[in-house]
Design a protein around this motif. Structure first.
Motif, short mmCIF file in Angstrom:
data_model
loop_
_atom_site.label_atom_id
_atom_site.label_comp_id
_atom_site.label_asym_id
_atom_site.label_seq_id
_atom_site.Cartn_x
_atom_site.Cartn_y
_atom_site.Cartn_z
N PHE A 5 8.13 27.31 -17.33
CA PHE A 5 7.02 26.35 -17.14
C PHE A 5 7.22 25.51 -15.89
O PHE A 5 6.29 25.28 -15.11
N LEU A 8 6.43 27.62 -12.91
CA LEU A 8 4.98 27.81 -12.76
C LEU A 8 4.35 26.57 -12.12
O LEU A 8 3.50 26.65 -11.23
N LYS A 9 4.81 25.42 -12.59
CA LYS A 9 4.30 24.15 -12.05
C LYS A 9 4.56 24.06 -10.54
O LYS A 9 3.68 23.79 -9.75
N PHE A 32 -4.25 30.35 -11.96
CA PHE A 32 -3.27 29.58 -12.76
C PHE A 32 -3.83 29.10 -14.09
O PHE A 32 -3.18 29.25 -15.12
N LEU A 33 -5.02 28.54 -14.06
CA LEU A 33 -5.51 27.89 -15.28
C LEU A 33 -6.62 28.64 -16.01
O LEU A 33 -7.09 28.19 -17.05
N LYS A 38 -2.09 32.59 -15.28
CA LYS A 38 -0.63 32.54 -15.47
C LYS A 38 -0.23 31.59 -16.58
O LYS A 38 0.66 31.87 -17.41
N MET A 39 -0.90 30.44 -16.62
CA MET A 39 -0.58 29.42 -17.63
C MET A 39 -0.84 29.97 -19.03
O MET A 39 0.02 29.88 -19.94
N MET A 43 1.77 30.58 -22.09
CA MET A 43 1.62 29.87 -23.35
C MET A 43 1.64 30.82 -24.56
O MET A 43 2.09 30.47 -25.63
N ALA A 61 4.67 22.39 -22.30
CA ALA A 61 3.57 23.24 -21.82
C ALA A 61 2.29 22.41 -21.64
O ALA A 61 1.62 22.50 -20.60
N VAL A 64 2.60 20.25 -18.57
CA VAL A 64 2.44 21.00 -17.32
C VAL A 64 0.95 21.33 -17.11
O VAL A 64 0.41 21.16 -16.02
N LYS A 65 0.32 21.72 -18.21
CA LYS A 65 -1.08 22.12 -18.10
C LYS A 65 -1.97 20.95 -17.63
O LYS A 65 -2.71 21.06 -16.65
N LEU A 68 -1.24 20.07 -14.08
CA LEU A 68 -1.87 20.97 -13.10
C LEU A 68 -3.38 20.74 -13.02
O LEU A 68 -3.97 20.74 -11.94
#
Ligand code: PHE
Length: 357
Positions: A5, A8-9, A32-33, A38-39, A43, A61, A64-65, A68
């Motif tokens: 995570f 990814l961030k 990403f979202l 990817k997120m 998850m 998670a 981070v979400k 982002l």
């Protein structure tokens, strides 16, 4: 998982830095979202995490979400702002700048002169009339005391219309050949034939002669004045000419009549006007750039010949009159005081010349 995570961030934040427009940002956001981004992929794997860690990882998670998401929307706002500022720059417009004028034309100097000349005579009660440009020999010559084959006709270098004699048949018009009228005097008998007296007319028209050189164009303009009534004298002629000269050329200008010969006037004159450059002071031995000895030659005039009055159907014992006529182009150039090297310049459609008027 935790590292994944974090990675990814970092990856997303790094990618965000290099984005310069909103389209690319949208692509990146989906990467990403997005639902399959990817997120979301990462998850999905949270289920595999051991029970005791799952809560922690879940919290991370989410963190981070949302982190982002706000990073993306901050970037979005930043780009929108920059775009707005760029547009202001691009579309900037100086509203105080003077506008671009559309080009405006004006009348040809000869047309202007025609208007001015007819106005001046209108003030003396001379009405504008028209006579044909393509004319019978009768009106151009014969009725003006120039019978066929008279040598005086040679002075008007005339264009003849080939089939004139035939065209004349059956039209009820005076017979003869047809010509391009070489002067505006063709209007004299046409006007008298109307039988309305007194006559005070001005006829301005195109006239044609077979001449083309620095001081002649095959087509030029003349104006003709005619006054017929009882008791009209040379004094009236002189008065009208003086009025014209003062009004068109300037208050200080004078005219003089010089004996001459025309078949259709008796006596006949050449009209001179005092020179506007030397004010008539040049003598025959001193020089002026424009004139000869203080005077400029305007045109012809005279008392209408009894034969012409008779041809017009009037009684020369009862009626007298005067006529005058000359070229518009010459008159115009005399007023401007110009010595144009070549009078044909007037009709060459060269704006550099025409715009000077
Ligand atoms: N028609 C003459 C010419 O063209 C000028 C003129 C007109 C003379 C009227 C006398 C009277 O030269």
């Amino acid at each position: 998982m935790k590292e994944e995570f974090e990675q990814l961030k970092d990856l997303a934040q790094e990618a965000l830095k290099s984005v310069l427009d909103r389209d690319k940002l949208e692509v990146l956001k989906i990467e990403f979202l997005g639902r399959k981004g990817k997120m979301a992929e990462l998850m999905k794997q949270i289920v595999n995490v051991a029970d005791e860690e799952r809560k922690l990882i879940g919290a991370l998670a989410n963190e981070v979400k949302t982190g982002l998401e706000s990073a993306f929307s901050a970037k979005e706002q930043e780009l929108a702002g920059a775009e707005e500022a760029g547009r202001a720059e691009k579309e900037w417009l100086d509203i105080s700048e003077p506008g671009a004028w559309s080009k405006e034309g004006h009348l040809h100097p000869v047309t202007t002169a025609i208007g001015e000349i007819s106005d001046i005579f209108a003030r003396l009660g001379f009405a504008c009339v028209r006579a044909p440009e393509v004319e019978w020999d009768y009106y151009a010559f014969e009725s003006l005391n120039m019978p066929p084959d008279h040598p005086a006709r040679d002075d008007w270098e005339t264009f003849f219309i080939a089939d004139g004699a035939q065209t004349a048949q059956g039209k009820g018009e005076k017979q003869g050949k047809m010509v391009l009228t070489p002067h505006t005097s063709n209007s004299q008998n046409r006007e008298m034939a109307k039988g309305k007296l007194p006559i005070r007319m001005i006829n301005i028209n195109r006239t044609y002669r077979r001449q083309s050189d620095v001081s002649h164009t095959p087509m030029f303009h003349q104006f003709e004045g005619l006054m017929i009534d009882q008791g009209v004298t040379i004094a009236h002629l002189k008065g009208v000419l003086d009025y014209f000269a003062r009004t068109y050329f300037g208050a200080e200008r004078k005219t003089r009549l010089r004996p001459h010969h025309f078949r259709f006037t008796e006596p006949s004159f050449e009209i001179d006007i005092s020179c506007g450059v030397c004010q008539g002071h040049a003598s025959s031995d001193s020089t002026c750039r424009l004139c000869k000895a203080g005077w400029l030659e305007l045109g012809g005039a005279g008392m209408v010949h009894p034969n012409v009055i008779r041809a017009g159907g009037l009684d020369p014992e009862k009626y007298t009159g005067f006529a005058f006529g000359w070229g518009i182009e010459r008159t115009l150039m005399m007023r401007e005081g110009m010595q144009v090297d070549d009078i044909r310049t007037l009709y060459r459609n060269d704006l550099r010349f025409v715009k000077q008027f």
